[in-house]
Design a protein around this motif. Sequence first.
Motif, short mmCIF file in Angstrom:
data_model
loop_
_atom_site.label_atom_id
_atom_site.label_comp_id
_atom_site.label_asym_id
_atom_site.label_seq_id
_atom_site.Cartn_x
_atom_site.Cartn_y
_atom_site.Cartn_z
N ARG A 137 -5.54 6.62 -8.76
CA ARG A 137 -6.97 6.44 -8.98
C ARG A 137 -7.77 7.12 -7.86
N GLY A 138 -7.17 7.21 -6.69
CA GLY A 138 -7.90 7.82 -5.58
C GLY A 138 -7.00 7.97 -4.37
N PRO A 140 0.82 -1.21 0.00
CA PRO A 140 0.00 0.00 0.00
C PRO A 140 0.85 1.27 0.00
N HIS A 141 0.32 2.31 -0.62
CA HIS A 141 1.02 3.58 -0.77
C HIS A 141 0.48 4.60 0.21
N TYR A 142 1.40 5.31 0.89
CA TYR A 142 1.00 6.34 1.85
C TYR A 142 1.83 7.60 1.64
N VAL A 143 1.26 8.73 2.04
CA VAL A 143 1.96 10.01 1.98
C VAL A 143 1.88 10.69 3.33
N TYR A 151 -4.13 5.30 -3.93
CA TYR A 151 -4.46 4.07 -4.65
C TYR A 151 -4.15 4.26 -6.12
N PHE A 152 -3.34 3.36 -6.68
CA PHE A 152 -2.92 3.48 -8.07
C PHE A 152 -3.82 2.69 -9.00
#
Length: 432
Positions: free
Chosen positions: A230-231, A202-205, A220-221
Amino acid sequence: MARKALILVEGHRGNGPLYIQAAQRLGLHPITLSSDPAQYDYIAAKGIEAIRVDTDNLDALILECSRIRTTYDIAGVTGFAVNNEPLSATVGKLCLYFDLPGPNSASIERCCDKFVQRQILAKAGVPMPLYRVAANATEVEGSAAEIGLPVVLKPVMGSGSRGVRLCRDADELTEHSSFLLGGRYLWRCPPRVLVEQFAEGPHYVAEIMEGEVIGITAGYFGPLPHFAFRGMTFPAPLADDEYRRIADVSRSCLRALGLGWGPTCIEFRWTKRGPVVIEVNPRLAGAPDPQLIQLACGVDLITEHIKLVTGKKCDLRRRHSHTAAARFLRPDRDGILEWIDTSRAAAVSGVNEIRLYVRPTTPLTSKGEDSDCIGRVIAASPNLAQTEAILQRAVDLVDWCIKPIPTGGKERSAPLHPHQSRGRVRSDLRKH
């Protein structure tokens, strides 16, 4: 008494209008300096003062700001690093020249080169993917062999997922290295490619202001091999320990790179070994992150950033606790956007904003980048489940029609019924 002006170096299709509005609310006169002001449609639409100047040339910027000072009191200077990360360093130098608050340009420059950034973070023990740098196809191939496929290829400088691609086999590696180094990719610096181990998860910033982690956004890619959003959701659905680990690594990044003044956003992947740093960006995250944060917790990072650049203290106190999320509208094929209808989606209770980036008759060509999206939908509510339900309902009600592009009297594909070309946002946005 001279009117106070806020100088904005270049613009941004997402954050640009928000900075204009925030500056005006604070009683400032925004002036945009740009190599091509016409590329930002909101400037003409809102009648904003703009001046054409070579923003890659520090001396030209100093000269123009000196001229502006004969009419206005320059309260602060900031800017947008769109397609040009080194511009952030130039803004720092401009602030220093005029003795105005601003970022440390040396720290910014260390971040702008992704390879240099990686080297500094590695020395500090920050968890990252394996990486190499390559200047030609042979070096790319050798680096990928050392790391092991799959790898991610990306330019050492750039933003918005431009030129970033996952290479899962030798053919994809050859194809993308040829694209980046064979003359088709537009470089603003000597061509060098970062070859990275694919960090899966999972991707986080981490959204940071003045060294404080305001919160963490989940991103979300879309489908691989590209990395186009994507969101996104704020705050990310994380356990307390997960949040703490990301925040701790974020602070390590700031110390290693000498950052801390103003905004920073740090991208992570949560892998089998926990959070690993993908990239440290010495700037505010692009829209819609600031809007999501304001909707979710009441902190207006853009207004607070302007306060900082004009020498005032910022206020980062949370005012409430909601969940805000955005979904991007992306075309499912290339073609010409004939029409798009968001009226039914806008009527959904809980939808905060629907914004379109393109107009009808616009040609659409997918490049696998953030710039591909044609709009976004933002919603907020007291909890995650309700927010996602609102968004999905709204996105399902957006209709558009994409016509094939004529090629020499023939069309590239068969004509489509309007609803056959309707966009869809993925609903499988699950926590890791």
